[in-house]
Design an enzyme around this catalytic site. Structure first.
Site, PDB file in Angstrom:
ATOM      1  N   GLY A 353       3.804  -0.295  -3.379  1.00 23.85           N
ATOM      2  CA  GLY A 353       4.924   0.562  -2.996  1.00 23.85           C
ATOM      3  C   GLY A 353       6.041   0.698  -3.991  1.00 23.85           C
ATOM      4  O   GLY A 353       7.091   1.241  -3.665  1.00 23.85           O
ATOM      5  N   VAL A 354       5.836   0.236  -5.257  1.00 23.40           N
ATOM      6  CA  VAL A 354       6.927   0.322  -6.230  1.00 23.40           C
ATOM      7  C   VAL A 354       6.803   1.544  -7.140  1.00 23.40           C
ATOM      8  O   VAL A 354       7.591   1.701  -8.071  1.00 23.40           O
ATOM      9  CB  VAL A 354       7.028  -0.968  -7.080  1.00 23.40           C
ATOM     10  N   GLY A 355       5.795   2.409  -6.903  1.00 22.96           N
ATOM     11  CA  GLY A 355       5.716   3.662  -7.651  1.00 22.96           C
ATOM     12  C   GLY A 355       4.742   3.667  -8.806  1.00 22.96           C
ATOM     13  O   GLY A 355       4.848   4.515  -9.692  1.00 22.96           O
ATOM     14  N   LYS A 356       3.764   2.755  -8.819  1.00 19.23           N
ATOM     15  CA  LYS A 356       2.820   2.688  -9.944  1.00 19.23           C
ATOM     16  C   LYS A 356       1.961   3.955 -10.017  1.00 19.23           C
ATOM     17  O   LYS A 356       1.774   4.534 -11.080  1.00 19.23           O
ATOM     18  CB  LYS A 356       1.913   1.458  -9.795  1.00 19.23           C
ATOM     19  N   THR A 357       1.431   4.365  -8.879  1.00 17.57           N
ATOM     20  CA  THR A 357       0.550   5.542  -8.867  1.00 17.57           C
ATOM     21  C   THR A 357       1.341   6.829  -9.059  1.00 17.57           C
ATOM     22  O   THR A 357       0.946   7.711  -9.831  1.00 17.57           O
ATOM     23  CB  THR A 357      -0.237   5.599  -7.542  1.00 17.57           C
ATOM     24  N   SER A 673      10.692 -23.927  -9.701  1.00 17.50           N
ATOM     25  CA  SER A 673      12.037 -23.499 -10.102  1.00 17.50           C
ATOM     26  C   SER A 673      13.155 -24.107  -9.259  1.00 17.50           C
ATOM     27  O   SER A 673      14.332 -23.944  -9.585  1.00 17.50           O
ATOM     28  CB  SER A 673      12.137 -21.964 -10.059  1.00 17.50           C
ATOM     29  N   LYS A 716      16.499 -13.105  -8.515  1.00 14.69           N
ATOM     30  CA  LYS A 716      17.245 -14.271  -8.033  1.00 14.69           C
ATOM     31  C   LYS A 716      18.748 -14.066  -8.177  1.00 14.69           C
ATOM     32  O   LYS A 716      19.524 -14.368  -7.254  1.00 14.69           O
ATOM     33  CB  LYS A 716      16.808 -15.520  -8.803  1.00 14.69           C
TER      34      LYS A 716
END
Length: 803
Positions: A353-357, A673, A716
């Site tokens: 859902g981050v816009g790769k396609t 971390s 973070k």
């Protein structure tokens, strides 16, 4: 008139009165009945079995209506009897009588009901005509039977004669035998005969069509061969053959094929011209040649190398994604200066859902190229990539060549979606087949199994997408230029919704600008409390729900327009799903604020430490992963080794259990971390010095107290800023990561870069530690050795139940 005669069962058939039949008998009782009857009056009763599969029928297995018949002739052969019988009359079996060898029965002839009316006459004439039609359509019947039917017969005889040759079930024959009303019998026979004629007509129609096609094909083949002969005699014969072959040759000449490919096409076309069209192989060759001539060997799109224009298009379609956009602009810049450049092999990696396609489509639009997308998720057959060999029935080229053909150009933007979800089984490994296609040094001569000729893929801009890199084989990963897509921050989601989603949803739901307005506060409220994801798909779904409910109110004329506020968001979407984590209200002993990375962005987490009388056990809860448990163990080991320097008495570690808990126990947590935060919280608990609530920290800790570099800094830090943190402690090696953080966040926070825990404590604790500076490290080591510090804290994790 009643009489007692032998009863002979028939498995599957009916003897009609006024008909001659030849029957074969093999059952012992039937043979005995025939022998006995033939010696006397030769009269028997034939009756049909209800179930033809019964070998030795009893009286219950027989119908009660049969046919009295006379045995005309009888021949014995190999334990069987062939008998010619003539049906005489219908009869009803009144009772069965005992006999040792065969069945005997008392039978009574049935009188037929018949009236000599014009209707009966018309029915008989109709039956004769229909039977003649059936014979003309190909019905099979004995010639003598046909002659008998065509001669003068009574209505009853005619009905029985035709019934004996009808193609009907045994039960339907029995029904006709039991009909004593001649008119009803004639009507029933006419009905059966009509149905049979319809079937015969269909059969004849099908047969004639098949014959027509065969004759037409044979005629065409003959004429084609004669035409070739005539052309040869006239010296006009062209090796390219028919018009279809000429058309294929013209296409091959215009396709702009390389010389070796053109020669291959010519060879196949010549083979096709010399082959009969009914040869099955001609279809395979025709398909192969059509594929060869339809592939864009020389046709390519002209790149839009106006960099400003390309930048504008990329910015119009997507917010953020700076690295991906920069890489495309760099490609265009080099292309503009050099005039020629091999297409890069990019791989966009990030959560769903981050816009790769979608950015792949924007890249194609910015470059002025065609866009092709192939989903590789779930593919397990190597032939899906490289095609099938031509020897297989239904063989086709692989998806890469199919995509190039669909695009119509040799240099499209080719997206290989979900490359991390390619499988492998006994049919081969598709990821191995991708190695050649995605290697810029080899793909200028990509070989598809079906085509059997090389195709140049070096001008194609390949873009692969993946959610994770772990499942991509190393050899394939080495060929990809990895561009990571981080999850969107809340500010980025806000800008995406403001710039793209709201406009899209207005159009989708048929709403005008003046009918719905979403306030900034409502939008931020929705993002913060109703979505927790890396991308914006769920955000779009939640906004769509708000827009649909608004459209409903406007359609019902409850309102003309609506301003979406935080109150209306809660009304439409229900109670808040997620609550935001904020800093503590006061400084606490035994607690520190850490920072965590998630696919949905970042979060702050609190490390709580409680001390209890015990035997020095370390208890870890909060559904921590193995790496995080080891990090806590390392933190405690460091603290014990530096106890003197930290002002902590040695006996504390032998008489006190230390419980480390990370709240939200249903949520799994892992990674190294949190090492610095755990160390600080334990030191705070042991020294009774509170930690500052406005300070958050992240970094891996070693046994020597060094702070090591970690990942996910951007997410973070933004989460810490959102929670109200003022000071952020980071490992010194993470200083370079600040360039990815938004300026407004950088301006609001005070960053402290540290190399060891010694530098963390003065910043994180509210007051300085009472440190024993007189003792050197060597002295401390000797004292530790004297005190027999072979003791190792045992880890007893408490497993929190997962919701």
């Amino acid at each position: 008139m009643e009489k007692v005669i032998p009863i002979i069962p028939i498995r599957d058939g009916v003897i009609f009165p006024n008909t001659d039949s030849v029957l074969t008998f093999g059952r012992q009782k039937s043979l005995a009945a025939l022998e006995s009857s033939f010696k006397g009056e030769r009269i028997v009763c034939f009756v049909q079995q209800r179930n033809s599969k019964v070998v030795e029928p009893n009286v219950d297995d027989l119908y009660t209506v049969g046919c009295i018949a006379r045995i005309e002739r009888m021949i014995r052969t190999n334990g069987e009897i062939n008998a010619q019988v003539k049906g005489l009359a219908r009869c009803k079996i009144l009772s069965f009588e005992d006999h040792d060898s065969f069945l005997l029965g008392k039978v009574e002839e049935l009188e037929e009901k018949i009236e000599d009316t014009p209707e009966i006459k018309a029915l008989t004439n109709h039956l004769v005509t229909e039977f003649r039609n059936a014979m003309n359509l190909g019905k099979s019947a004995d010639f003598l039977v046909f002659m008998n039917i065509m001669s003068e017969n009574t209505p009853s005889e005619l009905a029985d004669l035709i019934a004996s040759v009808l193609d009907i079930k045994a039960s339907e024959r029995q029904e006709l035998l039991e009909m004593i009303d001649v008119k009803a019998r004639l009507e029933k026979v006419a009905d059966y005969l009509g149905k049979e004629i319809k079937v015969l007509e269909l059969e004849k129609k099908i047969s004639s069509k098949t014959q027509e096609r065969f004759e037409k094909g044979a005629k065409e083949a003959l004429l084609r061969e004669r035409l070739k002969t005539i052309e040869k005699e006239l010296g006009e014969f062209d090796e390219e053959g028919s018009s279809e072959v000429k058309e294929l040759m013209d296409k091959a000449k215009k396709a702009g094929m390389p010389e070796d490919v053109f020669e291959k096409a010519k060879k196949e076309i010549k083979k096709l011209s010399q082959m009969n069209q009914f040869n099955p192989e001609s279809g395979y060759i025709r398909n192969y040649v059509e594929w060869l001539v339809s592939i864009p060997w020389s046709n390519e799109s002209t790149d839009n190398i106006e960099i400003k224009s390309a930048e504008k298009i990329l910015e119009e379609d997507h917010f953020g994604l700076k690295k991906a956009k920069e890489r495309i602009i760099e490609y265009l810049a080099v292309r503009k200066l050099s005039g020629k450049m091999k297409g890069p092999i990019l791989c966009f990696v990030g959560p769903p859902g981050v816009g790769k396609t979608s950015i792949g489509k924007s890249i194609a639009r910015a470059l002025g190229r065609k866009f092709v997308r192939v989903s590789l998720g779930g593919i397990r057959d190597e032939a899906e990539i490289r095609g099938h060999r031509r020897t297989y029935v239904g063989a086709l080229p692989g998806r890469i060549i199919q995509g190039i053909k669909d695009a119509g150009t040799r240099n499209p933007v080719f997206m290989l979606d979900e490359i991390d979800k390619v499988g492998a089984d006994y049919r081969g490994d598709p990821s191995s087949a991708l190695l050649e296609a995605l290697d810029p040094e080899q793909n200028n001569s990509f070989s598809d199994h079906y085509l059997e000729v090389p195709f140049d893929l070096s001008n194609v801009l390949f873009i692969a997408t993946a959610n994770v890199l772990d499942t991509i084989p190393p050899a394939l990963r080495d060929r990809l230029e990895i561009i990571s897509f981080a999850g969107y921050t809340q500010d980025e989601k806000f800008n995406i919704a403001k710039s793209f989603l709201l406009k899209k949803l207005r159009e989708t739901n048929g709403l005008k600008d003046d009918q719905i307005k979403v306030t900034d506060e409502a939008l931020r409220f929705l993002i913060q409390h109703y979505t927790r994801e890396a991308g914006v798909r769920n955000l779009e779904r939640k906004l769509a729900s708000v827009f649909r409910k608004t459209a409903k109110q406007i359609a019902e004329e409850k309102t003309k327009s609506l301003e979406i506020t935080t109150k209306i968001v809660e009304e439409f979407l229900g109670p808040r799903i997620f609550s935001s984590t904020l800093i503590e209200k006061k400084d606490e002993v035994g607690m520190s604020t850490g920072m965590a990375w998630t696919e949905a962005g970042g979060e702050i987490l609190f490390i709580e430490v409680a001390l209890m009388p015990g035997k020095g056990h370390l208890i870890l809860t909060g559904q921590l992963g193995d790496v995080m448990k080891e990090s806590a163990q390392a933190a405690l080991s460091y603290i014990r080794s530096q106890a003197h320097n930290l002002g902590i008495a040695d006996k504390v570690f032998q008489t006190t259990d230390i419980h480390v808990h990370v709240p939200e126990g249903a949520v799994p947590k892992d990674g190294p971390s949190a090492g610095i935060a755990i160390t600080t919280a334990i030191i705070s608990a042991l020294t009774k010095i509170p930690t500052k609530r406005i300070v958050a920290m992240t970094g891996e800790v070693t046994l020597r107290g060094h702070a090591l570099e970690i990942g996910g800094v951007k997410e973070k830090v933004i989460a810490a800023h959102r929670a109200g943190i003022k000071t952020v402690i980071l490992p010194k090696d993470n200083k370079k990561d600040l360039e990815d953080i938004p300026k407004e966040v950088l301006n609001d926070l005070d960053f402290k870069f540290v190399e060891s825990v010694d530098e963390v404590l003065p910043i994180a604790l509210t007051k300085p530690l009472v440190v024993n500076k007189k003792k050197s490290t060597k002295i401390v080591a000797k004292e530790i050795k004297k005190r027999n510090t072979n003791f190792t804290p045992s880890v007893k994790p408490l497993i929190a139940e997962k919701d």
